[in-house]
Design a protein around this motif. Structure first.
Motif, PDB file in Angstrom:
ATOM      1  N   GLY A  31      66.377 -80.375  67.592  1.00 58.97           N
ATOM      2  CA  GLY A  31      67.858 -79.239  67.391  1.00 58.97           C
ATOM      3  C   GLY A  31      67.528 -78.103  68.640  1.00 58.97           C
ATOM      4  N   GLY A  32      66.342 -78.129  68.398  1.00 62.45           N
ATOM      5  CA  GLY A  32      66.019 -76.809  69.374  1.00 62.45           C
ATOM      6  C   GLY A  32      65.795 -77.238  70.858  1.00 62.45           C
ATOM      7  N   ARG A  46      71.379 -80.563  69.065  1.00 67.02           N
ATOM      8  CA  ARG A  46      71.944 -78.986  68.207  1.00 67.02           C
ATOM      9  C   ARG A  46      73.331 -79.220  68.194  1.00 67.02           C
ATOM     10  NH1 ARG A  46      69.712 -76.104  71.274  1.00 67.02           N
ATOM     11  NH2 ARG A  46      70.421 -74.927  72.599  1.00 67.02           N
TER      12      ARG A  46
END
Length: 413
Positions: free
Chosen positions: A208-209, A215
């Motif tokens: 997600g980062g 994200r």
């Protein structure tokens, strides 16, 4: 699903205790999501799916027959473990198969939408049957009362649908083992598993980062989890209060849930068209989550009223929640799959499910302690509205599997 909360209440559990059981389910699923997703990417989809079916079989049996809090909590925890095992392998198997046949740029959204529609149809049928069965057992010679008396209260009419679900799990395991074609892959040793799963999990945590769209997909899954927790905790009690009895309340809730899943299937069916008309999958997600948020808002506004008009508005809101989520889900997953590769696909889906389960657990605990009325419903509505707002600004990045984290050192699927 229809009789589950009502069965727990019949066993003498308070709403706060039921919320605790739901939290045990969600937190167990959340804790195991990434390891089980990595296990699927290393060992293969079929093995993990079969294990999920066996855990669900045990869990449903404990839920149907359990009379004490610790047995019911154990059953919910095992169900959470089964949920974690089953959250990604089947869809990952499908996408891998399509891309192996038609290439990495193969069209996915239509197939994902059809799969979601099929799931909704099955949920609608099963929920309607599960809600109607306890009521039907009470008709005529009252088989339900005979079952309760013969088993000294161990098997209640509300228990029978869960036992039927356990039978379905047996059929599921047999189907997975005999009908799911396993793609060619090197066999994985125990050393491969211990080495591959942690690396895959680490990639999942970084997923997600590294990508804005991924994200947003994960946060949107959390918003959907909040909506599901709100609906599933509050609607059964509202239905039972309206009808005056648990069994008839289960029938009403089953009818509502059936209608909701039909609405979800309709939304999923039209997800590809919605994406084309909206101009992109991202805008389709924005539209879907916005519609769902408005539906939960209607349910909250009508929570304190019992007139015919308020009931009609509540039913409309209930349908809108599921239509919107049905529209959003295929486009979300299409965006996700285009940013991951096959070696981490099940892990990516597990991260998505992890976000949903954590939000579901947290929202369930909040809803369980709030006073009755509009406020608990507005918690889920606010979460969905926040999820919709994430998609107002479009991403400038082109969907590509190159955005996936580096391949872990493990057996290739």
């Amino acid at each position: 699903m229809a009789p589950h909360v009502l069965l727990l209440r019949e066993r003498g559990m308070s709403l706060a205790a039921v919320a605790g059981f739901v939290a045990a389910h969600s937190l167990t699923a959340a804790a195991l999501e990434l390891p089980t997703g990595g296990l699927s990417d290393v060992l293969g989809r079929r093995t993990v799916l079969a294990a999920a079916g066996l855990l669900n079989l045990i869990a449903l049996t404990l839920q149907a027959l359990g009379t004490t809090a610790w047995v019911l909590a154990l059953g919910m925890s095992l169900m959470g473990a089964g949920r974690a095992l089953s959250s990604g392998p089947a869809e990952a198997w499908y996408v891998d198969t399509v891309q192996a046949h038609s290439g990495p740029d193969a069209e996915l959204r239509t197939g994902l939408a059809r799969g979601s529609s099929a799931t909704s149809a099955a949920l609608a049928t099963g929920t309607l049957l599960g809600g109607a069965l306890p009521w039907l057992l009470g008709l005529g010679p009252d088989v339900g009362a005979w079952l309760s008396e013969a088993t000294s209260g161990l098997v209640l009419p509300l228990s029978v649908p869960l036992l039927l679900g356990a039978g379905v799990e047996i059929a599921f395991v047999l189907y997975v083992l005999t009908a799911l074609r396993k793609p060619p892959r090197p066999s994985a040793s125990l050393r491969d598993v211990f080495r591959g799963v942690p690396a895959t999990v680490a990639d999942g945590l970084r997923l997600g980062g590294r990508d804005t769209v991924v994200r947003r997909v994960l946060l949107s899954a959390g918003a959907a989890g909040s909506a599901f927790a709100t609906i599933e905790l509050l609607t059964p009690g509202r239905a039972a209060a309206l009808t005056g009895a648990s069994e008839s309340g289960a029938v009403l809730f089953a009818s509502l849930a059936c209608a909701g899943f039909i609405c979800s299937g309709i939304g999923s069916h039209f997800a590809p068209l919605t994406a084309r008309l909206a101009g992109s999958g991202e805008r389709a997600v924005l539209l879907g989550l916005g519609v769902s948020a408005s539906g939960l808002l209607l349910l909250g506004i009508t929570a304190g009223f019992e007139s015919g008009a308020s009931m009609a508005l509540a039913a409309t809101g209930y349908g809108l929640v599921y239509v919107g989520l049905g529209v959003a889900s295929p486009s979300e997953n299409d965006l996700l799959h285009r940013r991951v590769t096959g070696s981490g696909r099940a892990t990516a889906l597990s991260v998505q499910s992890l976000a949903l389960q954590l939000a579901c657990a947290l929202t369930g605990l909040i809803v369980g302690i709030l006073p009755p009325g509009p406020l608990p419903w507005l918690v889920g509505s606010a979460a969905l509205l926040g999820g919709a707002c994430l998609w107002i600004r479009r991403s400038d990045r082109t969907p590509t599997a190159a955005a996936t984290p580096a391949q872990p050192q493990k057996v290739a699927p």
